[in-house]
Design an enzyme around this catalytic site. Structure first.
Site, PDB file in Angstrom:
ATOM      1  N   SER A 108       0.471  -1.329  -0.201  1.00 29.91           N
ATOM      2  CA  SER A 108       0.171  -0.157  -0.088  1.00 29.91           C
ATOM      3  C   SER A 108       0.666   0.906  -0.133  1.00 29.91           C
ATOM      4  O   SER A 108       1.635   1.886   0.462  1.00 29.91           O
ATOM      5  CB  SER A 108      -1.050   0.562   0.964  1.00 29.91           C
ATOM      6  OG  SER A 108      -1.437   1.298   0.883  1.00 29.91           O
TER       7      SER A 108
ATOM      8  N   ARG B 155     -23.024  -7.586 -45.530  1.00 29.33           N
ATOM      9  CA  ARG B 155     -22.079  -7.282 -45.220  1.00 29.33           C
ATOM     10  C   ARG B 155     -22.795  -6.426 -44.446  1.00 29.33           C
ATOM     11  O   ARG B 155     -22.920  -5.429 -45.162  1.00 29.33           O
ATOM     12  CB  ARG B 155     -20.977  -6.484 -46.492  1.00 29.33           C
ATOM     13  CG  ARG B 155     -20.531  -7.181 -46.953  1.00 29.33           C
ATOM     14  CD  ARG B 155     -19.035  -8.157 -46.131  1.00 29.33           C
ATOM     15  NE  ARG B 155     -18.027  -7.820 -46.099  1.00 29.33           N
ATOM     16  CZ  ARG B 155     -17.122  -6.827 -46.620  1.00 29.33           C
ATOM     17  NH1 ARG B 155     -17.771  -7.614 -48.378  1.00 29.33           N
ATOM     18  NH2 ARG B 155     -16.963  -6.167 -46.317  1.00 29.33           N
TER      19      ARG B 155
END
Length: 437
Positions: free
Chosen positions: A272, A311
């Site tokens: 930490s 497409r």
């Protein structure tokens, strides 16, 4: 404004530095595109539709490391995908008489989809290797802790005793489920070749699709799948499931590694910036983060299945980044999980202490039956409810309070209130789970 710097994964610690990062990076994707183009030319040569020396030359020139990826990316803006620019660069390094055999009959989506499948297969191979490592470590944990008693928790509270071996076996079962899904999807990922509108009109015959599949090592599809996105949806499902399976393991580790529980700990926790005493469960945290990201990424891929016409404008394009990120996220999580479990520290003494925290109340289900055989279930439940309040007040243990009841004097109350005596079929279930390969 900072320019000239490419994404290095600064905000993606879950996959930065993982093997899958390189497998799906821009350069790897460019190689997939080039591999698809080279395989198509080799397929043409295999059918006698292109000279063999052309196929050899194209395969030799199809090397991503000589490409300017940034230039390709910028030129892709004009066509909406990088294939036109890539084909132009590939043709430029070939003799003029060879160029007509590059990209013959294919459309851009054929190449991008095929490259996506190639990149995915390569990433899934890495994922499967990590799942295999993880499964082996979990099997070892399950065997070692087959009979290690711990509190089973439901809705965050102690419920009845279980064993850590059964929990580890459960994690392994999910990992195997993920492995099976990923393996099945990987083996079925198909080549894409349909031409302009999926009719193969410019390709001559279906034989070219078969030859193309052989050259790439991908499966041969029954139909071109330009707007039939089953392969992508299958990938999304397998990857999202895998993230959830790994996430289950991670959130359990996060819970069990809380300071006040301390039943497990990561082998090397993270530090930490403000609190020197902390050893944070970083790997489990990153895996849990992946499990929360994966469903959203998969949802984009499922949403893209509604692809119009032969497409689609937009639906196909929307798949690219979420799929790559999903491969990264899940691949990174699997690598972290394999390392996490390999170094996981299990505190069996803490598990036993925690199981004893309720001073016998954790086996109240067992006692309802055992005492009910003497005084009837209704009376037994009423008595246990009353005594439970006194136990919670810190008076005495449940066994001590029950010993004051003369009708139970013949019972071995210490044994009846021992959590180790009420784990049911946990050991047998663990053994059965470990039979699965």
């Amino acid at each position: 404004m900072i320019t000239g710097y490419e994404d290095g994964g600064l905000l993606s610690p879950g996959w930065a530095g993982s093997r899958v990062e390189a497998a799906v990076a821009d350069l790897a994707y460019v190689q997939g595109l080039l591999d698809a183009e080279a395989a198509l030319t080799r397929a043409l040569a295999a059918l006698g539709e292109a000279p063999a020396e052309v196929a050899k030359a194209v395969s030799g020139a199809a090397r991503a490391e000589v490409c300017d990826v940034r230039s390709l990316a910028l030129r892709a803006r004009a066509a909406g995908n990088p294939v036109l620019a890539l084909v132009a660069d590939l043709k430029a390094v070939l003799p003029e008489e060879y160029r007509e055999f590059v990209h013959r009959g294919a459309t851009s989506q054929d190449i991008v989809d095929t490259a996506t499948m190639l990149v995915s297969v390569r990433a899934l191979d890495l994922l499967l290797a990590d799942l295999s490592r993880l499964e082996e470590s979990l099997a070892g944990l399950a065997r070692t802790h087959r009979d290690t008693v711990m509190a089973g928790r439901t809705l965050t509270q102690h419920a009845v005793p279980t064993t850590f071996g059964l929990k580890a076996a459960g994690w392994r079962s999910l990992v195997l489920d993920a492995r099976d899904r990923v393996r099945a999807v990987r083996d079925a990922l198909p080549v894409q070749l349909g031409g302009a509108a999926g009719t193969l009109a410019a390709l001559g015959s279906l034989d070219l699709v078969s030859a193309f599949a052989r050259e790439t090592g991908l499966a041969e599809p029954a139909l071109p799948w330009h707007t039939l996105r089953t392969p992508i949806a299958d990938l999304a499902g397998a990857l999202a499931f895998s993230a959830g399976a790994l996430g289950k393991l991670a959130v359990d580790v996060l819970t069990l590694s809380r300071t006040e529980i301390a039943e497990v700990a990561e082998g090397s926790g993270g530090g930490s910036s403000a609190m020197p005493h902390k050893a944070n469960p970083v790997r489990a945290t990153l895996i849990a983060a992946a499990a929360r990201q994966a469903p959203a990424l998969a949802s984009v891929l499922y949403g893209a299945m509604a692809a119009e016409d032969e497409r689609p404008p937009g639906a196909w394009h929307a798949e690219w980044q979420p799929l790559r990120e999903l491969l990264r996220v899940v691949g990174g999580a699997a690598e972290h999980a394999a390392e996490l479990v390999a170094g996981l520290r299990v505190d069996a003494d803490a598990m036993r202490r925690n199981a004893d925290l309720t001073a016998g109340l954790i086996v109240s289900e067992r006692l309802t039956s055992a005492l009910g055989a003497v005084v009837g279930r209704a009376r037994a439940k009423e008595l246990l409810t009353s005594l439970a309040a006194r136990v919670r007040d810190g008076s005495r243990t449940l066994a001590e309070l029950l010993a004051e009841q003369r009708e139970f004097a013949h019972l071995d109350l210490d044994a009846l209130t021992d959590p180790a005596g009420y784990t049911g079929a946990a050991g047998v279930l663990t053994d059965r789970a470990l039979e699965r390969r």
